[in-house]
Scaffold this motif. Sequence first.
Motif, PDB file in Angstrom:
ATOM      1  N   PRO A  94     -16.300 -42.668 -15.220  1.00 32.91           N
ATOM      2  CA  PRO A  94     -16.843 -43.243 -13.984  1.00 32.91           C
ATOM      3  C   PRO A  94     -17.017 -42.214 -12.853  1.00 32.91           C
ATOM      4  N   PHE A  95     -16.239 -41.131 -12.898  1.00 33.23           N
ATOM      5  CA  PHE A  95     -16.310 -40.131 -11.831  1.00 33.23           C
ATOM      6  C   PHE A  95     -17.103 -38.885 -12.243  1.00 33.23           C
ATOM      7  N   ARG A  96     -17.616 -38.900 -13.464  1.00 36.60           N
ATOM      8  CA  ARG A  96     -18.301 -37.698 -13.957  1.00 36.60           C
ATOM      9  C   ARG A  96     -19.561 -37.344 -13.151  1.00 36.60           C
ATOM     10  N   PRO A  97     -20.402 -38.299 -12.715  1.00 41.20           N
ATOM     11  CA  PRO A  97     -21.581 -37.929 -11.929  1.00 41.20           C
ATOM     12  C   PRO A  97     -21.227 -37.172 -10.644  1.00 41.20           C
ATOM     13  N   THR A  98     -20.220 -37.680  -9.915  1.00 39.24           N
ATOM     14  CA  THR A  98     -19.805 -37.007  -8.678  1.00 39.24           C
ATOM     15  C   THR A  98     -19.201 -35.647  -8.989  1.00 39.24           C
ATOM     16  N   TYR A  99     -18.387 -35.601 -10.026  1.00 37.31           N
ATOM     17  CA  TYR A  99     -17.770 -34.337 -10.433  1.00 37.31           C
ATOM     18  C   TYR A  99     -18.840 -33.310 -10.797  1.00 37.31           C
ATOM     19  N   ASN A 100     -19.838 -33.726 -11.576  1.00 35.00           N
ATOM     20  CA  ASN A 100     -20.904 -32.808 -11.980  1.00 35.00           C
ATOM     21  C   ASN A 100     -21.685 -32.292 -10.772  1.00 35.00           C
ATOM     22  N   THR A 101     -21.908 -33.173  -9.800  1.00 32.49           N
ATOM     23  CA  THR A 101     -22.592 -32.757  -8.571  1.00 32.49           C
ATOM     24  C   THR A 101     -21.786 -31.694  -7.840  1.00 32.49           C
ATOM     25  N   LEU A 102     -20.476 -31.922  -7.719  1.00 30.97           N
ATOM     26  CA  LEU A 102     -19.602 -30.975  -7.016  1.00 30.97           C
ATOM     27  C   LEU A 102     -19.509 -29.638  -7.745  1.00 30.97           C
ATOM     28  N   VAL A 103     -19.417 -29.679  -9.068  1.00 31.15           N
ATOM     29  CA  VAL A 103     -19.387 -28.435  -9.848  1.00 31.15           C
ATOM     30  C   VAL A 103     -20.700 -27.678  -9.667  1.00 31.15           C
ATOM     31  N   GLY A 104     -21.812 -28.423  -9.676  1.00 27.50           N
ATOM     32  CA  GLY A 104     -23.117 -27.792  -9.489  1.00 27.50           C
ATOM     33  C   GLY A 104     -23.244 -27.113  -8.143  1.00 27.50           C
ATOM     34  N   ILE A 105     -22.778 -27.783  -7.086  1.00 23.10           N
ATOM     35  CA  ILE A 105     -22.816 -27.192  -5.740  1.00 23.10           C
ATOM     36  C   ILE A 105     -21.950 -25.940  -5.699  1.00 23.10           C
ATOM     37  N   ARG A 106     -20.723 -26.051  -6.216  1.00 21.97           N
ATOM     38  CA  ARG A 106     -19.807 -24.897  -6.193  1.00 21.97           C
ATOM     39  C   ARG A 106     -20.410 -23.715  -6.958  1.00 21.97           C
ATOM     40  N   ASN A 107     -20.992 -23.989  -8.121  1.00 25.50           N
ATOM     41  CA  ASN A 107     -21.567 -22.909  -8.938  1.00 25.50           C
ATOM     42  C   ASN A 107     -22.759 -22.243  -8.256  1.00 25.50           C
ATOM     43  N   GLU A 108     -23.608 -23.056  -7.611  1.00 27.13           N
ATOM     44  CA  GLU A 108     -24.768 -22.501  -6.901  1.00 27.13           C
ATOM     45  C   GLU A 108     -24.317 -21.610  -5.747  1.00 27.13           C
ATOM     46  N   LEU A 109     -23.323 -22.079  -5.002  1.00 28.69           N
ATOM     47  CA  LEU A 109     -22.812 -21.296  -3.874  1.00 28.69           C
ATOM     48  C   LEU A 109     -22.133 -20.020  -4.360  1.00 28.69           C
ATOM     49  N   GLU A 110     -21.467 -20.116  -5.497  1.00 25.31           N
ATOM     50  CA  GLU A 110     -20.817 -18.939  -6.074  1.00 25.31           C
ATOM     51  C   GLU A 110     -21.859 -17.880  -6.466  1.00 25.31           C
ATOM     52  N   LYS A 111     -22.970 -18.336  -7.042  1.00 22.91           N
ATOM     53  CA  LYS A 111     -24.049 -17.404  -7.392  1.00 22.91           C
ATOM     54  C   LYS A 111     -24.613 -16.742  -6.138  1.00 22.91           C
ATOM     55  N   LEU A 112     -24.817 -17.564  -5.110  1.00 18.85           N
ATOM     56  CA  LEU A 112     -25.356 -17.027  -3.857  1.00 18.85           C
ATOM     57  C   LEU A 112     -24.426 -15.995  -3.240  1.00 18.85           C
ATOM     58  N   SER A 113     -23.119 -16.161  -3.462  1.00 19.93           N
ATOM     59  CA  SER A 113     -22.165 -15.212  -2.886  1.00 19.93           C
ATOM     60  C   SER A 113     -22.338 -13.813  -3.465  1.00 19.93           C
ATOM     61  N   LEU A 114     -22.922 -13.732  -4.657  1.00 24.79           N
ATOM     62  CA  LEU A 114     -23.139 -12.429  -5.299  1.00 24.79           C
ATOM     63  C   LEU A 114     -24.441 -11.778  -4.855  1.00 24.79           C
ATOM     64  N   THR A 115     -25.388 -12.611  -4.409  1.00 24.09           N
ATOM     65  CA  THR A 115     -26.709 -12.077  -4.037  1.00 24.09           C
ATOM     66  C   THR A 115     -27.098 -12.468  -2.616  1.00 24.09           C
ATOM     67  N   GLN A 116     -26.095 -12.809  -1.799  1.00 18.33           N
ATOM     68  CA  GLN A 116     -26.347 -13.400  -0.488  1.00 18.33           C
ATOM     69  C   GLN A 116     -27.357 -12.625   0.360  1.00 18.33           C
ATOM     70  N   ALA A 117     -27.148 -11.317   0.486  1.00 19.01           N
ATOM     71  CA  ALA A 117     -27.993 -10.520   1.372  1.00 19.01           C
ATOM     72  C   ALA A 117     -29.460 -10.572   0.980  1.00 19.01           C
ATOM     73  N   TRP A 118     -29.716 -10.781  -0.321  1.00 19.68           N
ATOM     74  CA  TRP A 118     -31.092 -10.719  -0.800  1.00 19.68           C
ATOM     75  C   TRP A 118     -31.693 -12.099  -1.045  1.00 19.68           C
ATOM     76  N   ALA A 119     -30.867 -13.099  -1.326  1.00 24.65           N
ATOM     77  CA  ALA A 119     -31.404 -14.381  -1.796  1.00 24.65           C
ATOM     78  C   ALA A 119     -31.213 -15.550  -0.841  1.00 24.65           C
ATOM     79  N   LEU A 120     -30.299 -15.437   0.129  1.00 21.33           N
ATOM     80  CA  LEU A 120     -29.950 -16.607   0.937  1.00 21.33           C
ATOM     81  C   LEU A 120     -30.792 -16.711   2.207  1.00 21.33           C
ATOM     82  N   ARG A 121     -31.409 -17.856   2.390  1.00 21.89           N
ATOM     83  CA  ARG A 121     -31.980 -18.227   3.683  1.00 21.89           C
ATOM     84  C   ARG A 121     -31.003 -19.242   4.266  1.00 21.89           C
ATOM     85  N   GLU A 122     -30.514 -18.993   5.468  1.00 19.93           N
ATOM     86  CA  GLU A 122     -29.429 -19.826   6.016  1.00 19.93           C
ATOM     87  C   GLU A 122     -29.738 -21.313   5.983  1.00 19.93           C
TER      88      GLU A 122
END
Length: 450
Positions: A269-297
Motif C-alpha cells: 500500500p505504501f510502495r507508490p509513495t516510497y517509489n516516488t521518494l526514492v526517485g526524487i532522492r536518486n535524481e537529486l543525488e545525480k544532480l549533486s554530481l553534476t550540479q555546476a553543469w546540469a542544474l537550473r535552480e
Amino acid sequence: MDTPAVPLPQDAREQAILDSLVVVRDKLLLLKQDRTTYIRSQDILPLYDETITRVKELNEIRTETGSKEENRLDKVLESCFQLLSLFYLTIGRNNEIPANYALTSTIKRLLDHLTEADLYSAKDLGSIKATLANLSLSISQAKSRDNKAENYPYLLELLSKRVEKCQATLENLQKRLGRIGEPLLATHEKLISIIRCISLANTKAKFSSNEVQKFRKQLLDIGEKRKDGQFVAEDGSVPPGSVETGELYQRCLKWSEIVLERQGVMPEPFRPTYNTLVGIRNELEKLSLTQAWALRETDLYDFQRQLDKIDESRQNGNFYDDRGRPADLYTQRTMLYLTRRSYAYIYSFILASEPVSEALLPIYNQLQTLKRCLVEVRDSGGVSSVRELYPYSMKLNSLDNLRVDGKFVVNGDIPEGQGSVSELLAECFDLSYDLRVAAEEATAASVDGN
C-alpha cells in the motif's frame, strides 16, 4: 498545476487577485519549462513587480475585512514567491531579498524534521546557524537601504518572521544537544552517522545484508565501551548525556534489527509513495554530481512541490495508506529518511548557487575548472617550461576574447554576474602569469648554471 485542497476566496476582490496571480504563476511555470533560451532579468522582474502589486492590494483588503483565514489565494501566492525566488537565483541575483524565500522554506522544513526525529549532531546545526545569520544580516541591511526596487516591506517582514521562527527552533535544538556532555559528543555524533548509513543502505536498489551487518558491528563495538551499561568518560566518570546517548544506542540497535529483518521490502500500500521518494532522492543525488553543469535552480521547484505534498499528507507525523491505515515503524522511518535526505540536497543546492546568470554559467564553470587545474599545477611544483602553459593560455585568451567592451554579452544581453566572472578570469590570468615567471626564472637559472 496541482494546488492543495483549500477553499476559494469568499471576497470577490480576493478572487480577482487570485486570478491575476494564477496568470503570473503560469507564466513562471512556462518560463521554467522552456530550455530553448536563457532566463533573463527582464523576463522575471515585471512578474515580481506584478506579484508585489497584488500583495499590496491583498493587504489593503484584509486590513479592511480583518480576515485571517487562509484560502487558495495564499497557496498560489506562496507558489509565486517560491518560483520567483528560484528564478532570482537562476538569473544570478542571489544577493537580493527575493532570492532568500526558497531558502527559508527549506530551512524550516529541515529544522522541523530535526526536531521531530531528535536525530542530529552539532555538524547538522552548524551550517544552518551560519546560513540563518547571513539571512538575518541581509534582511537588516535591506531594511536600512532606501532602495525601492528590492526593499518591499511585505517580503522583508515575511522573511524576518520566518528567520526569527527558524532561529527559535534552532536554539531549542541546540539546547537539546546541550544535554550531551563534551566527553560523549564524539560517540553521539558517530551513532547519528551509523543510523543514517543504515538508512541509506536500507533504501538502495539492491539491499545488502552484509553492508548493514558491517554498521551493526560498529554499533556493537561502541556498545562494548560501556561500563555497567553506561557510557562513561575516560576517567570512568558518568558525564551528562550518558542516559540520552544510551537511549540513542538502543535506538540504533533496534533499527539495525528491523532493517535486517525487513530486507528493504516495502508494504504494497505504501510502495507508490516510497517509489516516488526514492526517485526524487536518486535524481537529486545525480544532480549533486553534476550540479555546476546540469542544474537550473528552478528545477528544484518540482522536487519541492512533490516533497511538500508528501510531507503535508502525514497525520500526527505518520503516513497513511488509501484505506486510512497508518504505516508501521519501519515504513514510517524509511519514508521520513528519504524525505529529509531530499530536503537536505535541496538546501545544499540553494547554498551552492553562484551569483551568476545561467547565461554566463558555461563560461564561469570553464574558468572554475581552469583555475583548479592551474592551482594543481602550481601546488605540484609548477611547469618546467613556458611551453607547458600554452594550452591554459590559449583557453584563457579564448574566454577573454568573448568580452565586448569588457562585458560578456550573450544574445545581445549583458547577464548578471559580470563581476564574478571577470574576477575569476583575472585570478586565472594571475595564476598563469606567476607560473610563467617561475618557469622563465628556472630556465634562466639553468642557462646561467651551464
